[in-house]
Motif scaffolding. Structure first.
Motif, PDB file in Angstrom:
ATOM      1  N   ALA A 128      51.849 111.562  10.363  1.00  8.31           N
ATOM      2  CA  ALA A 128      52.213 110.139  10.319  1.00  8.31           C
ATOM      3  C   ALA A 128      52.853 109.800   8.980  1.00  8.31           C
ATOM      4  N   ASP A 129      52.324 110.377   7.897  1.00  4.85           N
ATOM      5  CA  ASP A 129      52.906 110.139   6.575  1.00  4.85           C
ATOM      6  C   ASP A 129      54.337 110.665   6.507  1.00  4.85           C
ATOM      7  N   ALA A 130      54.571 111.838   7.090  1.00  7.44           N
ATOM      8  CA  ALA A 130      55.911 112.416   7.100  1.00  7.44           C
ATOM      9  C   ALA A 130      56.880 111.513   7.857  1.00  7.44           C
ATOM     10  N   ALA A 131      56.421 110.962   8.976  1.00  4.96           N
ATOM     11  CA  ALA A 131      57.264 110.047   9.745  1.00  4.96           C
ATOM     12  C   ALA A 131      57.575 108.788   8.941  1.00  4.96           C
ATOM     13  N   THR A 132      56.563 108.283   8.224  1.00  9.93           N
ATOM     14  CA  THR A 132      56.769 107.112   7.362  1.00  9.93           C
ATOM     15  C   THR A 132      57.815 107.412   6.300  1.00  9.93           C
ATOM     16  N   ALA A 133      57.699 108.584   5.679  1.00 10.11           N
ATOM     17  CA  ALA A 133      58.633 108.961   4.620  1.00 10.11           C
ATOM     18  C   ALA A 133      60.052 109.099   5.166  1.00 10.11           C
ATOM     19  N   LEU A 134      60.186 109.687   6.346  1.00 11.32           N
ATOM     20  CA  LEU A 134      61.519 109.836   6.931  1.00 11.32           C
ATOM     21  C   LEU A 134      62.092 108.475   7.332  1.00 11.32           C
ATOM     22  N   ASP A 135      61.244 107.597   7.849  1.00 12.97           N
ATOM     23  CA  ASP A 135      61.694 106.240   8.168  1.00 12.97           C
ATOM     24  C   ASP A 135      62.235 105.552   6.919  1.00 12.97           C
TER      25      ASP A 135
END
Length: 216
Positions: free
Chosen positions: A83-90
């Protein structure tokens, strides 16, 4: 290389960000090794990956997952970290809405999270996976893998035997529409002591090849 703070599901996430050289610069997200093994965004391999993309004009972000450094929250066995990785990519995409390409690069645990992120973000154009822990995590979710990329591993890796990574590579190479490169660095360990220059040389050469084939 300014410090940035992102709002994540478990609280703030800290990162380091370098803007691209053009408004439509490609973007790259860098993921660090295992938090429980003191992995963070300042790990030498993660920093090397960061600089390799940055030097090629990418808008580049590396960050600390939850519970690491100044990032809030606690280690979540890979679920929250994805989820953190998705946040960072967003966040990276929001800063670069005209980006011509999207890349994900990770080392060790970060390679595992990065490959999961890849499966959820079909806009990803390429990946770099350094020393993926193929004997510790199940990579069968890569079915099919949506993008071409590079696996880089050390022949002297006693933590993740090369044969484990080669099984993943062999499976992915059976898929049509993508090209999987695999490079085994003679004498390199899981931690790349005395072989960091090989990460620079091999990943750099791979990126140059891909960018020549498909300019960003």
């Amino acid at each position: 290389m300014p410090d940035i703070i992102m709002a994540g599901a478990a609280g703030r996430l800290e990162g380091r960000y370098t803007p691209g050289k053009r408004d439509d610069a490609p973007i790259a997200l860098i993921l660090h090794p295992h938090p429980k093994a003191r992995g963070d965004m300042n790990n030498a391999v993660a920093v090397q990956l960061y600089h390799l993309f940055m030097q090629r004009g990418f808008a580049t972000l590396r960050y600390n997952s939850r519970g690491v450094g100044k990032s809030q929250g606690e280690y979540d066995s890979g679920i929250g970290e994805l989820a953190d990785a998705a946040t960072a990519l967003d966040w990276l995409q929001s800063q670069n809405p005209a980006a011509t390409q999207t890349w994900v690069a990770g080392y060790q645990f970060g390679a595992y999270i990065g490959m999961q992120l890849l499966m959820r973000r079909p806009e990803t154009d390429g990946f770099i996976s350094v020393s993926p822990a193929a004997n510790m995590y199940d990579f069968s979710f890569l079915a099919p893998c949506p993008a071409s990329g590079l696996f880089l591993h050390g022949s002297a890796d006693s933590i993740v035997p090369p044969v484990e990574v080669e099984r993943v590579v062999t499976k992915l190479r059976s898929q049509k529409g993508i090209v999987i490169d695999y490079e085994l660095v003679e004498g390199a360990s899981h931690f790349w002591e005395n072989h960091l220059h090989e990460v620079e040389r091999r990943v750099g050469a791979y990126l140059d090849k891909r960018l020549e084939e498909n300019p960003a």
